[in-house]
Design an enzyme around this catalytic site. Structure first.
Site, PDB file in Angstrom:
ATOM      1  N   GLY A 237     -78.847 -21.418-106.505  1.00 21.40           N
ATOM      2  CA  GLY A 237     -80.270 -21.218-106.749  1.00 21.40           C
ATOM      3  C   GLY A 237     -81.197 -21.798-105.703  1.00 21.40           C
ATOM      4  CD  GLU A 279     -71.372 -21.125-109.353  1.00 18.55           C
ATOM      5  OE1 GLU A 279     -70.165 -20.913-109.198  1.00 18.55           O
ATOM      6  OE2 GLU A 279     -71.984 -20.820-110.391  1.00 18.55           O
ATOM      7  N   PRO A 280     -73.952 -22.240-104.064  1.00 20.65           N
ATOM      8  CG  PRO A 280     -74.342 -23.354-102.033  1.00 20.65           C
ATOM      9  CD  PRO A 280     -73.502 -23.403-103.283  1.00 20.65           C
ATOM     10  N   GLY A 281     -75.566 -19.261-102.814  1.00 21.01           N
ATOM     11  CA  GLY A 281     -75.321 -17.977-102.149  1.00 21.01           C
ATOM     12  C   GLY A 281     -76.382 -17.748-101.090  1.00 21.01           C
ATOM     13  NE  ARG A 282     -82.340 -16.466-103.014  1.00 25.13           N
ATOM     14  CZ  ARG A 282     -82.661 -15.267-103.524  1.00 25.13           C
ATOM     15  NH1 ARG A 282     -83.151 -14.328-102.742  1.00 25.13           N
ATOM     16  NH2 ARG A 282     -82.498 -15.030-104.800  1.00 25.13           N
ATOM     17  NE  ARG A 319     -83.910 -10.481-102.765  1.00 26.03           N
ATOM     18  CZ  ARG A 319     -84.954 -11.266-102.616  1.00 26.03           C
ATOM     19  NH1 ARG A 319     -85.729 -11.143-101.561  1.00 26.03           N
ATOM     20  NH2 ARG A 319     -85.240 -12.175-103.518  1.00 26.03           N
ATOM     21  CB  CYS A 350     -88.386  11.000-102.147  1.00 23.45           C
ATOM     22  SG  CYS A 350     -89.557  12.196-102.684  1.00 23.45           S
ATOM     23  CD  GLU A 351     -88.720   5.276-106.275  1.00 24.67           C
ATOM     24  OE1 GLU A 351     -87.937   6.236-106.332  1.00 24.67           O
ATOM     25  OE2 GLU A 351     -89.015   4.579-107.241  1.00 24.67           O
ATOM     26  CE1 TYR A 379     -77.527 -12.291-104.637  1.00 25.23           C
ATOM     27  CE2 TYR A 379     -79.054 -13.825-103.605  1.00 25.23           C
ATOM     28  CZ  TYR A 379     -77.976 -13.581-104.441  1.00 25.23           C
ATOM     29  OH  TYR A 379     -77.358 -14.618-105.076  1.00 25.23           O
TER      30      TYR A 379
HETATM   31  N1  LLP Z   1     -73.900 -18.824-109.434  1.00 26.62           N
HETATM   32  C1  LLP Z   1     -74.204 -17.981-110.433  1.00 26.62           C
HETATM   33  C2  LLP Z   1     -73.479 -18.068-111.677  1.00 26.62           C
HETATM   34  C3  LLP Z   1     -75.188 -17.008-110.238  1.00 26.62           C
HETATM   35  O1  LLP Z   1     -75.490 -16.186-111.230  1.00 26.62           O
HETATM   36  C4  LLP Z   1     -75.849 -16.906-108.987  1.00 26.62           C
HETATM   37  C5  LLP Z   1     -76.863 -15.874-108.749  1.00 26.62           C
HETATM   38  C6  LLP Z   1     -75.483 -17.817-107.970  1.00 26.62           C
HETATM   39  C7  LLP Z   1     -74.506 -18.759-108.244  1.00 26.62           C
HETATM   40  C8  LLP Z   1     -76.092 -17.795-106.603  1.00 26.62           C
HETATM   41  O2  LLP Z   1     -77.445 -17.916-106.624  1.00 26.62           O
HETATM   42  P1  LLP Z   1     -78.233 -18.195-105.253  1.00 26.62           P
HETATM   43  O3  LLP Z   1     -77.744 -19.511-104.707  1.00 26.62           O
HETATM   44  O4  LLP Z   1     -77.934 -17.086-104.334  1.00 26.62           O
HETATM   45  O5  LLP Z   1     -79.652 -18.230-105.659  1.00 26.62           O
HETATM   46  N2  LLP Z   1     -80.408 -10.263-106.532  1.00 26.62           N
HETATM   47  C9  LLP Z   1     -81.313 -11.394-106.696  1.00 26.62           C
HETATM   48  C10 LLP Z   1     -80.557 -12.675-106.894  1.00 26.62           C
HETATM   49  C11 LLP Z   1     -79.676 -12.658-108.127  1.00 26.62           C
HETATM   50  C12 LLP Z   1     -78.897 -13.918-108.264  1.00 26.62           C
HETATM   51  C13 LLP Z   1     -78.048 -13.910-109.486  1.00 26.62           C
HETATM   52  N3  LLP Z   1     -77.193 -15.024-109.613  1.00 26.62           N
HETATM   53  C14 LLP Z   1     -82.233 -11.470-105.488  1.00 26.62           C
HETATM   54  O6  LLP Z   1     -82.123 -10.636-104.584  1.00 26.62           O
HETATM   55  O7  LLP Z   1     -83.104 -12.337-105.425  1.00 26.62           O
END
Ligand code: LLP
Length: 420
Positions: A237, A279-282, A319, A350-351, A379
């Site tokens: 997050g 568990e960071p992603g973004r 997004r 087309c939107e 994302y």
């Molecule tokens: N762990 C769990 C269980 C999650 O559901 C998520 C994201 C993450 C980790 C990673 O979150 P992050 O660190 O990336 O914030 N498509 C949306 C984001 C959806 C995220 C859903 N869960 C966007 O483009 O903003």
């Protein structure tokens, strides 16, 4: 130098070489973030683990980079799991999430010995136990708990509020049924809990509040069931820079506060501090990526607005239309020219909602100029679609100033591949 340089490359040259639209990712940037996780979290605190949330951006090459840097992976679908398998990612380093994992997905995960399955609802344990028994496998699970916290982010990326599709609600009834079931399973072993409160969070307040809620739960299940929580997964997050008022903070801003709070709360409840997972992603990939587009049609509505249309948009970056997400853009072949115009960047779908950036200040442009949109590493590719039967762009990875293709551009025939 009149062109924008990114990760040591002249981006205009890449646009000419690979065509547009084009996703560009910097491996150096990704590695820097993964090493920050190692140095500032894993090496600084004992009993910790980190997994990369692959939903943000996943290709076989990305899985290889994450593994090479010694970080695990969070997957949420059979497709993400399969990608990891094909990249020879160690299955024991994978955490499998999802609010509705199918039986096929659970079978794939259990057959291949994924490290942890995060149980999202109580009945899911029956499915897991049945498959584990059939395959004679031991499965380790965590419960995803919905801590009932509303995060300060777009509604669609809040996840830990009471009224959420994710996680086991934190009520007397649901917790007791979940615990009673878990403690009676033979092939499935509960190791602890998980929460994820939302995405693109710019402060750590709710992570701290969630720790307080979870430690209370750990104390309760110890008193009532003699259950010792061995692992606590605190989700991801962490926010990144998209526009002027959204900035990435160092990892330690989040993780130090998580660690201080968990130590404090465990001491006060006389609990042994569990292994802490993040568990960071973004945060890992968001700023590592940019997307290059070619400028095409230019339409001025006198006195109202100028629309600059590009050769991509909503299919490669949904997004803005989904979350009203803001992005910064630059004309990469004119970076030293004075920005004199305020324009709106329109996608080619087309939107009417396919607008990438409202009111962007740029120099005067013409057909054939290149627009670079920043912070598209997370994302974007992972959420891309073939809307309007538009092929997905290629993905180029840059490592120490050298570019290489990691995902080929889709062709019209790729789009037709499964049509009968
Ligand atoms: N762990 C769990 C269980 C999650 O559901 C998520 C994201 C993450 C980790 C990673 O979150 P992050 O660190 O990336 O914030 N498509 C949306 C984001 C959806 C995220 C859903 N869960 C966007 O483009 O903003």
């Amino acid at each position: 130098m009149k062109n924008l340089m990114f990760a040591g490359c002249d981006i205009v040259k890449l646009a000419e070489k690979y065509k547009t639209p084009l996703y560009i990712m910097s491996e150096d940037y990704i590695v820097e973030r993964l090493r920050e996780i190692k140095n500032d979290f894993l090496n600084r605190h004992e009993k910790t683990r980190a997994v990369y949330a692959s939903k943000a951006f996943l290709t076989k090459e990305m899985a290889r980079i994450v593994h090479r840097e010694g970080i695990g992976m969070d997957v949420v679908s059979g497709g993400e799991l399969y990608t990891a398998m094909k990249a020879e990612f160690p299955m024991e380093d994978i955490i499998f999430h999802g609010n509705n994992k199918t039986i096929d997905e659970l079978e794939l995960a259990i057959e291949n010995n994924v490290g942890r399955i995060v149980v999202d609802h109580i009945e899911e344990m029956d499915l897991i136990e049945e498959i584990a028994k059939e395959k004679n496998k031991k499965v380790y699970i965590l419960f995803r708990i919905s801590p009932g916290l509303e995060s300060d982010t777009h509604k669609y990326i809040q996840t830990g509020q009471v009224d959420s599709k994710f996680g086991i609600p934190l009520t007397e009834k649901t917790i007791s049924s979940a615990m009673e079931k878990a403690l009676n399973l033979e092939f499935t072993e509960l190791l602890g809990f998980h929460f994820h409160i939302g995405s693109q969070l710019s402060d750590n307040e709710n992570h701290i509040k969630a720790i307080d809620i979870m430690t209370k739960l750990m104390k309760k299940v110890k008193d009532e069931y003699g259950f010792i929580t061995k692992e606590l997964n605190t989700g991801g997050g962490y926010g990144i820079h998209y526009s002027e008022d959204e900035h990435r903070k160092p990892l330690s801003y989040y993780t130090d506060s998580i660690m201080i709070e968990i130590e404090k709360q465990c001491k006060s409840y006389d609990l042994e501090r569990p292994l802490i997972i993040i568990e960071p992603g973004r945060w890992v990939v968001g700023e590592a990526g940019m997307t290059i587009y070619s400028i095409g049609a230019i339409k001025e509505i006198p006195g109202i607005r100028t629309y600059i249309s590009i050769d991509g948009g909503m299919p490669d970056n949904p997004r803005p239309s989904l979350y009203e997400a803001k992005y910064e853009g630059v004309i990469i072949n004119k970076i030293h020219e004075e920005p004199t115009e305020i324009v709106t960047i329109a996608g080619k779908c087309c939107e009417s909602g396919d607008i990438l950036i409202w009111d962007l200040k740029i120099p005067k442009v013409e057909r054939g100029d290149f627009l670079g949109v920043l912070s598209t590493g997370a994302y974007n590719y992972s959420m891309s679609s073939n809307y309007n039967r538009i092929p997905r762009p290629a993905v180029v990875m840059i490592t120490e100033g050298k570019d290489r293709l990691i995902v080929k551009r889709e062709t019209y025939d790729d789009i037709l591949r499964n049509d009968l």
